[in-house]
Design a protein around this motif. Structure first.
Motif, PDB file in Angstrom:
ATOM      1  N   GLY A 212      16.206  -0.485   6.873  1.00  0.00           N
ATOM      2  CA  GLY A 212      17.146   0.356   6.149  1.00  0.00           C
ATOM      3  C   GLY A 212      16.480   1.361   5.240  1.00  0.00           C
ATOM      4  O   GLY A 212      16.939   2.495   5.118  1.00  0.00           O
ATOM      5  N   HIS A 213      15.378   0.957   4.593  1.00  0.00           N
ATOM      6  CA  HIS A 213      14.689   1.880   3.668  1.00  0.00           C
ATOM      7  C   HIS A 213      13.334   1.282   3.281  1.00  0.00           C
ATOM      8  O   HIS A 213      13.086   0.986   2.102  1.00  0.00           O
ATOM      9  CB  HIS A 213      15.537   2.098   2.423  1.00  0.00           C
ATOM     10  N   PRO A 214      12.423   1.118   4.243  1.00  0.00           N
ATOM     11  CA  PRO A 214      11.158   0.404   3.965  1.00  0.00           C
ATOM     12  C   PRO A 214      10.104   1.256   3.265  1.00  0.00           C
ATOM     13  O   PRO A 214       9.203   1.809   3.890  1.00  0.00           O
ATOM     14  CB  PRO A 214      10.698  -0.008   5.371  1.00  0.00           C
ATOM     15  N   ARG A 215      10.190   1.337   1.945  1.00  0.00           N
ATOM     16  CA  ARG A 215       9.167   2.001   1.155  1.00  0.00           C
ATOM     17  C   ARG A 215       8.014   1.034   0.906  1.00  0.00           C
ATOM     18  O   ARG A 215       8.145  -0.171   1.118  1.00  0.00           O
ATOM     19  CB  ARG A 215       9.762   2.479  -0.161  1.00  0.00           C
ATOM     20  N   LEU A 216       6.908   1.550   0.416  1.00  0.00           N
ATOM     21  CA  LEU A 216       5.761   0.673   0.169  1.00  0.00           C
ATOM     22  C   LEU A 216       6.091  -0.419  -0.836  1.00  0.00           C
ATOM     23  O   LEU A 216       5.550  -1.525  -0.759  1.00  0.00           O
ATOM     24  CB  LEU A 216       4.556   1.479  -0.328  1.00  0.00           C
ATOM     25  N   LYS A 217       6.977  -0.143  -1.776  1.00  0.00           N
ATOM     26  CA  LYS A 217       7.310  -1.160  -2.781  1.00  0.00           C
ATOM     27  C   LYS A 217       8.174  -2.274  -2.194  1.00  0.00           C
ATOM     28  O   LYS A 217       8.364  -3.309  -2.843  1.00  0.00           O
ATOM     29  CB  LYS A 217       7.991  -0.533  -3.982  1.00  0.00           C
ATOM     30  N   ASP A 218       8.672  -2.078  -0.981  1.00  0.00           N
ATOM     31  CA  ASP A 218       9.531  -3.068  -0.338  1.00  0.00           C
ATOM     32  C   ASP A 218       8.782  -3.900   0.701  1.00  0.00           C
ATOM     33  O   ASP A 218       9.396  -4.643   1.475  1.00  0.00           O
ATOM     34  CB  ASP A 218      10.717  -2.377   0.344  1.00  0.00           C
ATOM     35  N   ILE A 219       7.455  -3.765   0.722  1.00  0.00           N
ATOM     36  CA  ILE A 219       6.623  -4.518   1.660  1.00  0.00           C
ATOM     37  C   ILE A 219       5.522  -5.199   0.860  1.00  0.00           C
ATOM     38  O   ILE A 219       4.744  -4.533   0.174  1.00  0.00           O
ATOM     39  CB  ILE A 219       6.013  -3.600   2.735  1.00  0.00           C
ATOM     40  N   CYS A 220       5.463  -6.516   0.920  1.00  0.00           N
ATOM     41  CA  CYS A 220       4.518  -7.288   0.110  1.00  0.00           C
ATOM     42  C   CYS A 220       3.455  -7.959   0.986  1.00  0.00           C
ATOM     43  O   CYS A 220       3.693  -8.254   2.166  1.00  0.00           O
ATOM     44  CB  CYS A 220       5.263  -8.347  -0.705  1.00  0.00           C
ATOM     45  N   TRP A 221       2.326  -8.243   0.363  1.00  0.00           N
ATOM     46  CA  TRP A 221       1.161  -8.802   1.068  1.00  0.00           C
ATOM     47  C   TRP A 221       0.664 -10.031   0.309  1.00  0.00           C
ATOM     48  O   TRP A 221       0.411  -9.971  -0.896  1.00  0.00           O
ATOM     49  CB  TRP A 221       0.066  -7.748   1.150  1.00  0.00           C
ATOM     50  N   LYS A 222       0.564 -11.132   1.004  1.00  0.00           N
ATOM     51  CA  LYS A 222       0.096 -12.362   0.368  1.00  0.00           C
ATOM     52  C   LYS A 222      -0.444 -13.300   1.435  1.00  0.00           C
ATOM     53  O   LYS A 222       0.203 -13.539   2.461  1.00  0.00           O
ATOM     54  CB  LYS A 222       1.255 -13.046  -0.380  1.00  0.00           C
ATOM     55  N   ASP A 223      -1.639 -13.805   1.174  1.00  0.00           N
ATOM     56  CA  ASP A 223      -2.256 -14.793   2.078  1.00  0.00           C
ATOM     57  C   ASP A 223      -2.306 -14.297   3.527  1.00  0.00           C
ATOM     58  O   ASP A 223      -2.058 -15.045   4.484  1.00  0.00           O
ATOM     59  CB  ASP A 223      -1.502 -16.128   2.014  1.00  0.00           C
ATOM     60  N   GLY A 224      -2.612 -13.013   3.680  1.00  0.00           N
ATOM     61  CA  GLY A 224      -2.802 -12.482   5.016  1.00  0.00           C
ATOM     62  C   GLY A 224      -1.544 -12.206   5.806  1.00  0.00           C
ATOM     63  O   GLY A 224      -1.604 -12.005   7.026  1.00  0.00           O
TER      64      GLY A 224
ATOM     65  N   ASP B 196       7.875 -15.683  -4.925  1.00  0.00           N
ATOM     66  CA  ASP B 196       7.054 -14.480  -4.992  1.00  0.00           C
ATOM     67  C   ASP B 196       6.424 -14.216  -3.630  1.00  0.00           C
ATOM     68  O   ASP B 196       5.932 -15.140  -2.978  1.00  0.00           O
ATOM     69  CB  ASP B 196       5.968 -14.655  -6.045  1.00  0.00           C
ATOM     70  N   SER B 197       6.457 -12.969  -3.201  1.00  0.00           N
ATOM     71  CA  SER B 197       5.929 -12.612  -1.882  1.00  0.00           C
ATOM     72  C   SER B 197       4.580 -11.911  -1.961  1.00  0.00           C
ATOM     73  O   SER B 197       4.076 -11.433  -0.945  1.00  0.00           O
ATOM     74  CB  SER B 197       6.934 -11.714  -1.146  1.00  0.00           C
TER      75      SER B 197
ATOM     76  N   ALA C 130      -5.809  -3.836   6.210  1.00  0.00           N
ATOM     77  CA  ALA C 130      -5.213  -4.943   6.962  1.00  0.00           C
ATOM     78  C   ALA C 130      -3.738  -5.100   6.609  1.00  0.00           C
ATOM     79  O   ALA C 130      -2.903  -5.382   7.479  1.00  0.00           O
ATOM     80  CB  ALA C 130      -5.969  -6.242   6.679  1.00  0.00           C
ATOM     81  N   ALA C 131      -3.421  -4.887   5.329  1.00  0.00           N
ATOM     82  CA  ALA C 131      -2.028  -5.001   4.895  1.00  0.00           C
ATOM     83  C   ALA C 131      -1.188  -3.888   5.512  1.00  0.00           C
ATOM     84  O   ALA C 131      -0.049  -4.124   5.952  1.00  0.00           O
ATOM     85  CB  ALA C 131      -1.950  -4.941   3.370  1.00  0.00           C
ATOM     86  N   PHE C 132      -1.719  -2.679   5.562  1.00  0.00           N
ATOM     87  CA  PHE C 132      -0.989  -1.564   6.162  1.00  0.00           C
ATOM     88  C   PHE C 132      -0.775  -1.794   7.660  1.00  0.00           C
ATOM     89  O   PHE C 132       0.310  -1.528   8.196  1.00  0.00           O
ATOM     90  CB  PHE C 132      -1.738  -0.250   5.930  1.00  0.00           C
TER      91      PHE C 132
END
Length: 242
Positions: free
Chosen positions: A128-140, A87-88, A108-110
């Motif tokens: 290739g297609h970086p939508r918000l759902k394709d970028i994850c945030w965890k532990d900084g 999990d990311s 900070a995540a953005f």
């Protein structure tokens, strides 16, 4: 089936029993994700292309990019029609939709996402297609996922511009308009941009103005499905601002 040396055999056995295309599993307090080849109807194959080729393209991209120390999830185990990753964290899409990230965490995540995207582009790599759902945030830290559209043909300045336009469009569509978080991400990307990708993206977006006119009727649909269409003129205006 192949697996990392420290992968629990019980977890591998559970993976063999999964059937959904994307499935979440919990094991010993940890979350992992199993992704399988997408089975598409003929109509969807014509629209999206073969599911097998997209699946293998993503698998190969994850192996390759992990070897380059790009922020992607490692493949923990894999077989002919699946691979498993840890999990990311929460996606930027979820942070926006659920209003998560108090005390500046969402911003900070953005910013980290924009810096990560600029880092990819500096190394001549496009997502290739970086939508918000394709970028994850965890532990900084951020992690990029979903590389089904990864291609060496896109690892060019034009491909980077397409990435950036997709990211900005997705952020505007999810929030219903530009936000301070997006402005912070824009500033972070432009600070790191040494190839002139931001200006190239502005040029690309200007060339796509005709899409706004083509989709005008869809931007006012009464069924609540116009969010992405409404984001088209807002994205155009955002890049016009500089």
């Amino acid at each position: 089936m192949t697996a990392a040396a420290d992968t629990d055999p019980d977890l591998i056995a559970r993976v063999a029993q999964t059937t959904d295309r994307i499935e979440r599993l919990e094991h010993q307090g940890q979350v992992v994700w199993v992704k399988r080849e997408e089975r598409l109807s003929l109509r969807m194959r014509l629209q999206k292309g073969a599911g097998a080729s997209a699946f293998e393209r993503e698998r190969a991209a994850l192996h390759r990019l992990a070897g380059l120390d790009v922020p992607v999830p490692p493949i923990l185990a894999e077989g002919p029609d699946f691979f498993m990753t840890p999990d990311s964290g929460v996606s930027l899409q979820t942070m926006v939709r659920d209003d998560l990230g108090a005390d500046g965490e969402r911003r900070a995540a953005f910013v980290a996402a924009a810096q990560g995207l600029a880092g990819l582009h500096a190394r001549r790599i496009s997502h290739g297609h970086p939508r918000l759902k394709d970028i994850c945030w965890k532990d900084g830290r951020i992690t990029f996922i979903d590389f089904e559209r990864f291609s060496d043909k896109l690892n060019t300045p034009s491909g980077h511009a397409r990435d950036l336009a997709t990211f900005v469009f997705s952020a505007i569509a999810e929030a219903g308009g530009p936000t301070g978080d997006l402005d912070a991400a824009r500033d972070a990307y432009r600070t790191a941009d040494e190839q002139g990708i931001w200006e190239r993206t502005r040029t690309l977006v200007r060339r796509l103005r005709f899409i706004d006119w083509l989709t005008k009727p869809l931007q006012f649909r009464p069924d609540g499905k116009s969010r992405e269409f409404k984001a088209i003129p807002a994205t155009l205006r955002y890049f016009e601002r500089g």
